[in-house]
Enzyme design. Structure first.
Site, PDB file in Angstrom:
ATOM      1  CD  GLU A 269    -104.514 -84.731  46.556  1.00 44.99           C
ATOM      2  OE1 GLU A 269    -103.719 -85.560  46.622  1.00 44.99           O
ATOM      3  OE2 GLU A 269    -104.329 -83.456  46.161  1.00 44.99           O
TER       4      GLU A 269
ATOM      5  CB  ALA B  33    -107.853 -91.557  48.849  1.00 41.00           C
TER       6      ALA B  33
END
Length: 122
Positions: free
Chosen positions: A70, A25
């Site tokens: 997120e 990520a």
């Protein structure tokens, strides 16, 4: 034959996969990097503020929630992109819904911070 995916071995492997996911990520998701950089100073700030333990938990927790949502949004986007990059209304809708979840979490974070500090400011 003994199952190697039980107990501490399974936990260690799961932790490794989690760290791999966080690393991916950070490397591949600009929004994730921006949000981590955006919330980290506020998380640090909470330890210097005159707030109760419960307020600190709320302030840090809601910022952590922004990062968690997120990550989930990024996972949805990755899965959709894996299927294909051509436009499909359902793919677009899924990405938009994930983005909306992030936005609502950010709004919740702002609301929480304002609610905690509003009485102190005014």
């Amino acid at each position: 034959m003994k199952n190697e995916s039980t107990g501490l071995t399974r936990i260690a492997k799961a932790a490794g996969f989690s760290l791999k996911g966080l690393s991916a990520a950070w490397k591949h998701e600009a929004a994730f990097r921006q949000e981590v950089i955006g919330v980290l100073p506020f998380i640090i700030l909470t330890f210097f503020l005159d707030v109760t333990s419960i307020e600190r938990i709320l302030l840090v927790g809601v910022l952590g929630l922004v990062i968690i949502v997120e990550l989930l949004n990024s996972a949805v986007e990755c899965a959709i992109d894996r299927i294909g990059h051509e436009f499909h209304v359902l793919s677009g809708r899924a990405k938009d819904i994930g983005s909306a979840a992030v936005l609502l979490t950010i709004i919740l974070a702002v609301f929480t911070w304002v609610s905690v500090f509003w009485p102190r400011w005014f």
